[in-house]
Design an enzyme around this catalytic site. Structure first.
Site, PDB file in Angstrom:
ATOM      1  N   GLY A  26      -6.379   2.628 -12.654  1.00 42.71           N
ATOM      2  CA  GLY A  26      -7.041   2.908 -13.857  1.00 42.71           C
ATOM      3  C   GLY A  26      -6.469   2.730 -15.133  1.00 42.71           C
TER       4      GLY A  26
ATOM      5  CB  CYS B 283      -0.758   0.066   1.192  1.00 38.74           C
ATOM      6  SG  CYS B 283      -1.948   1.553   1.423  1.00 38.74           S
TER       7      CYS B 283
ATOM      8  N   GLY C 125      -4.703  -4.099 -12.765  1.00 37.24           N
ATOM      9  CA  GLY C 125      -4.019  -2.822 -13.118  1.00 37.24           C
ATOM     10  C   GLY C 125      -4.618  -2.182 -14.304  1.00 37.24           C
TER      11      GLY C 125
END
Lengths: 264, 307
Positions: free
Chosen positions: B220, B130, B246
């Site tokens: 995105g 993360c 991804g």
């Protein structure tokens, strides 16, 4: 892109009472449906969802009651300061003739917008506004001036003494309304839903849950049961959609996603 | 008849599409909503030991062809998540449930894994990448080889029979090398990639970063080529099944990840751009591809781009 953050200046502030203000923003939204909401960013503090209480040539109006750290910080904002806006988001109320609008406390905000929009479209609307006391009502003079608006307060300091559910049957009988649109505290909404359905009305409720992203991704505003995202498929849900909600009127989830224990 | 079912290690998914961690993954009800729309598996929001509110807003910002987010690992805590996992499994028996987890220390990864394993998720996905909590927790553990090895071995020990995937990013060093460390320490799968960056957006009126965390991970369509390359590298480095993700927003995108080496394909940000119908649309596109090429299933093209 309406979903992107846009910062705009505060054009005017109306102080209705202690901890109760409406902010008029210089844009950035051209159109929205009553019941839709925006994410309001106070730079350096946080970002929270708010119903639109009016939208017109004057700008975007947001009405706020100070209930927590964020809304208390908003009370310190001055004319000329920048606020960030994302939205409008979600699905609003259906605009249909013969609708009874019922708002409780600051839940009156989206109904102010809905009432005006219905007026523009020449749809017949009746409005019942309930507050604990006169100081809790936004735009009291405006609501008092409306011909089809009944104000009730728990302490009798404005309008009739009582709560909204005391007067609903009477209004339905008098006005022959066929639809009910309501916003406010969830226990009030549940009572209105039950009452409205008993009288054969089509019911729409404007629900609240903890919201973080506003765009249907984080999942925090998903109701239990159907999992419907209040920020996309809501926040206004119909009778049929409400039947899929298992946490209606019950404790719901906080910022961590955990169900709160005890009554909400 | 071509089939979308895939074997992901010992697991069988009815569709290769997996709801990525972080999207609609807090409650059994939201996960069930996605399961009903055609995902083969759904992944929970990354869960820690204790409840966590995450960062204040703004936490998610749209950018051209993507999103920048720093939610800050908000989650209800391992005990509450176990209840959600159990509820999901009873409501959606044909969709697999992957439980994503993180820890603040190596030891805590083991504790959370042990807690979650009790609810019997179909897979434990270990989030060591993360990019949005480094001001609080330091560099992600994937950046530190020794800790990455220790976490992998510890979670594997606590997981019992449940397969373990390590979720990697391309942000902190060669992903192929990190995948090799995971493989050597017992990982069953690799999930790649986490969000890219971190990046930053500045509001030019208030002249400060918009995300409350200042920086956030990019996801995105704009990161798709980075994901394709990363999965390619992981496939070259290790002989483990890959959950590739991804920027996937179409069956064409999903096929690129599969041909680079992924067996299953995560979908996340595209839910924002295209709604929940996307899962069914991508499923249909994959079926059309199989039919056009005369293939039985997707295993025939997994890693095909490596020649």
């Amino acid at each position: 892109m309406g979903d992107a953050m846009r910062t705009v200046r505060v054009k005017a502030i109306v102080e209705h009472g202690p901890g109760l203000k409406s902010f008029l923003l210089d844009g950035p939204i051209e159109s929205a449906a009553p019941g839709q909401f925006v994410m309001l960013w106070l730079p350096g503090i946080d970002e929270k969802p708010f119903s639109i209480s009016d939208l017109g040539e004057a700008g975007l109006e947001i009405s706020v009651k100070a209930v927590g750290p964020f809304t208390r910080a908003l009370m310190e904002v001055s004319v000329g300061d920048y606020l960030g806006i994302r939205g409008p988001f979600g699905k609003g109320f259906r605009l249909a003739d013969r609708t009874l609008l019922v708002g409780g406390g600051i839940g009156v905000a989206p109904l102010r917008f809905l009432y005006r929009e219905m007026g523009r479209l020449r749809l017949s609307a009746w409005l019942v506004v309930g507050v604990r006391t006169a100081a809790d009502l936004i735009f009291p003079d405006y609501f008092r001036s409306l011909p089809d608006c009944l104000i009730v307060s728990e302490d009798g300091s404005i309008g009739e003494t009582g709560i909204v559910t005391d007067v609903i049957d009477r209004i339905i009988d008098q006005a022959g309304t066929t639809r009910l649109a309501a916003a406010g505290p969830e226990p009030m909404l549940v009572a209105l839903r039950d009452l409205g359905e008993r009288r054969g009305l089509k019911v729409e409720l404007d629900l609240e849950r903890y919201m973080k992203c506003g765009i249907g991704l984080c999942g925090l505003c998903c109701v239990d049961g159907s999992g419907v995202r209040l920020c996309v498929e809501g926040p206004v849900l119909s009778s049929a959609e409400l039947r899929g909600v298992t946490d209606l009127g019950r404790p719901h989830r906080d910022a961590t996603g955990r169900r709160r224990c005890g009554p909400d | 008849m071509p089939s979308l079912a895939v074997r992901l290690g010992l697991l069988r998914l009815e569709s290769p599409l997996v709801l990525a961690s972080g999207i609609l993954g807090v409650s059994a009800s939201s996960l069930a909503l996605v399961a009903s729309r055609g995902a083969g598996a759904v992944t929970t929001k990354s869960c820690g030991l204790d409840p966590r509110a995450g960062h204040p807003g703004p936490t998610v910002l749209p950018v051209t062809e993507g999103l920048l987010n720093a939610v800050g690992l908000s989650n209800p805590g391992a005990d509450a998540m176990c209840e959600e996992i159990r509820e999901f499994k009873s409501r959606c028996p044909t969709t697999l449930l992957f439980a994503s987890l993180f820890g603040r220390t190596v030891e805590e990864f083991g504790e959370v894994a042990a807690h979650l394993a009790a609810a019997e998720p179909d897979l434990l996905e270990v989030n060591v990448s993360c990019p949005n909590v480094s001001s609080e927790l330091g560099l992600p553990f994937e950046a530190k080889s020794k800790e990455l090895a220790a976490i992998t071995a510890l979670v594997k020990k606590k997981a019992g029979d449940i397969p373990v995937a390590l979720k990697l990013s391309i942000n902190w060093g060669p992903i192929g090398e990190q995948a090799r460390i995971c493989a050597e320490n017992g990982a069953d799968l690799i999930t790649a990639i986490n969000t890219v960056g971190p990046g930053m957006l500045i509001d030019t009126n208030v002249m400060r970063p918009v995300l409350s965390n200042q920086v956030g991970g990019l996801s995105g369509p704009c990161i798709l080529p980075l994901a394709v390359r990363a999965i390619w590298e992981v496939r070259r480095s290790v002989d483990l099944p890959i959950i590739g993700l991804g920027g996937v927003a179409s069956s064409e995108d999903a096929l690129q990840l599969i041909m680079a080496g992924a067996t299953a394909v995560g979908i996340g940000t595209a839910v924002y751009h295209q709604g929940l119908d996307l899962f069914e649309r991508v499923n249909q596109g994959l079926l059309r591809f199989l039919a056009e090429k005369g293939l039985e299933d997707l295993s025939e093209v997994c890693g095909a781009a490596h020649g």
